[in-house]
Design a protein around this motif. Structure first.
Motif, short mmCIF file in Angstrom:
data_model
loop_
_atom_site.label_atom_id
_atom_site.label_comp_id
_atom_site.label_asym_id
_atom_site.label_seq_id
_atom_site.Cartn_x
_atom_site.Cartn_y
_atom_site.Cartn_z
N PRO A 323 0.83 -1.21 0.00
CA PRO A 323 0.00 0.00 0.00
C PRO A 323 0.86 1.25 0.00
O PRO A 323 2.06 1.22 0.32
CB PRO A 323 -0.77 -0.11 1.31
CG PRO A 323 0.15 -0.87 2.22
CD PRO A 323 0.91 -1.84 1.33
N THR A 327 -2.77 5.29 2.03
CA THR A 327 -3.77 4.23 2.14
C THR A 327 -3.67 3.52 3.47
O THR A 327 -4.67 3.31 4.17
CB THR A 327 -3.59 3.23 0.99
OG1 THR A 327 -3.80 3.88 -0.26
CG2 THR A 327 -4.59 2.08 1.11
N SER A 355 -5.78 -2.90 5.07
CA SER A 355 -5.19 -2.72 3.73
C SER A 355 -4.37 -3.93 3.31
O SER A 355 -3.29 -3.82 2.75
CB SER A 355 -4.32 -1.45 3.70
OG SER A 355 -5.10 -0.30 3.89
#
Length: 363
Positions: A323, A327, A355
């Protein structure tokens, strides 16, 4: 010669250091007065490398801020809590779940701790660019000093990042480039105030004020204060207390640094525990700098590091699934203390997936 006249500020009186004999963590000390030379940086890099690889915390001394300025920052740190009314606090309350950002107030009783008990931590976070958002009236006269404090922390951060790059045998600016001085991002100065809880809540929460966790960002700088409550999970599995050293910094790595270093610098598992008996009825005021890489940085390991080539990369996700900082930061911030966690059988850990990354919490 004109002397600078600073606005007056109420003096916050902290508790005296504890007299109890606690199991203290044995931490390395990085003396930044030695960082001006290549030889000094090499020496300090070895200390910082071993500390973050094996234990996860170290002290920093001789960082360039005087004791007098440090003490004044703690006076200023109390203003958002003691000099701002509850209605005005609500006006500046951060939209943490909606935005994945701590900017502004985090109110008390926002996070779930354990046994149905909520936290008693009030926090006020200020972006590294102090002009990015408006602030309560009582804090505005002190923004120039907070800005100076923020810049000082960021300078210390760059020195620490230099040492960590040297420790991985990377170019000295390898990590600094990911924390660009002209890119503001989400790094922030954070003032936090912990309030004592009732005996009933202490029992339900098993004396834990913040359960064991890792920080989200790259590097956390904590300005040492005298109320003993911070503990780290030592390599032998025991919780040990962090000792107060006046005008020292306590430094640890977070998730982003673990990812960028290929697992070599461990995101440190730490918690906040009820203070010892002689400090039990005191508030605990903290000043922090939570550093993040630039928002668009992908959390990929520095595979070009000769050290990582020798010892290997410890991955928590595949490169193609890495990520960005933005994020990961938003997802972890929005879910922390607010989502149901999966209890692992046989130990005291709970976990969630953020994530695509498995994140553990420690009771």
């Amino acid at each position: 010669m004109t002397l600078e006249v600073l606005p007056s500020v109420p003096h916050y009186i902290p508790a005296p250091p504890t007299n109890e004999k606690l199991p203290w963590a044995d931490l390395g000390v990085v003396d930044l007065s030695k960082a001006a030379t290549a030889e000094g940086r090499a020496e300090l890099a070895a200390t910082a490398r071993d500390a973050l690889h094996n234990i996860g915390f170290f002290y920093v001394i001789n960082h360039g801020l005087s004791q007098e300025k440090r003490d004044r920052i703690f006076d200023i740190a109390d203003i958002p809590f003691s000099q701002v009314s509850d209605p005005e606090k609500r006006e500046y309350e951060g939209k943490i779940i909606e935005t994945g950002s701590y900017q502004g107030y985090k109110p008390r009783r926002f996070w779930h701790i354990n046994g149905g008990v909520q936290d008693e931590v009030e926090a006020y976070s200020i972006n590294r660019d102090v002009s990015k958002k408006q602030h309560p009236d009582a804090l505005r006269p002190y923004l120039p000093e907070i800005d100076e404090f923020s810049r000082h922390n960021h300078s210390v951060l760059h020195t620490i990042l230099t040492l960590l790059a040297i420790g991985l045998e990377l170019p000295e600016d390898a990590f600094m480039k990911q924390h660009g001085s002209n890119v503001i991002g989400e790094s922030d100065v954070r003032f936090m105030k912990y309030y004592p809880r009732t005996a009933v809540e202490e029992e339900k929460a098993q004396q834990v004020w913040l359960k064991g966790h890792t920080d989200i960002g790259s590097i956390t700088i904590l300005w040492s204060q005298p109320v003993s409550a911070l503990q780290i999970l030592s390599p032998d599995g025991q919780w040990r207390w962090i000792r107060h050293i006046d005008n020292a910094l306590v430094v640890n790595a977070g998730d982003c640094m673990e990812f960028l270093s290929g697992g070599f610098y461990k995101a440190t598992i730490h918690r906040v525990f009820q203070p010892p008996v002689d400090q039990r009825d005191c508030t605990r005021l903290g000043a922090f700098y939570f550093a993040f890489p630039d928002e668009n940085v992908k959390l990929l390991a520095a595979s070009e590091s000769p050290v990582l080539e020798r010892v290997g990369i410890q991955r928590r996700f595949e490169d193609e699934n890495a990520p960005t900082v933005e994020t990961y930061r938003k997802a972890r911030t929005a879910t922390y203390g607010k989502t149901a966690l999966k209890q692992n059988e046989g130990d005291n850990t709970e976990e969630e997936v953020v994530s695509g990354v498995l994140v553990k919490h420690y009771n």
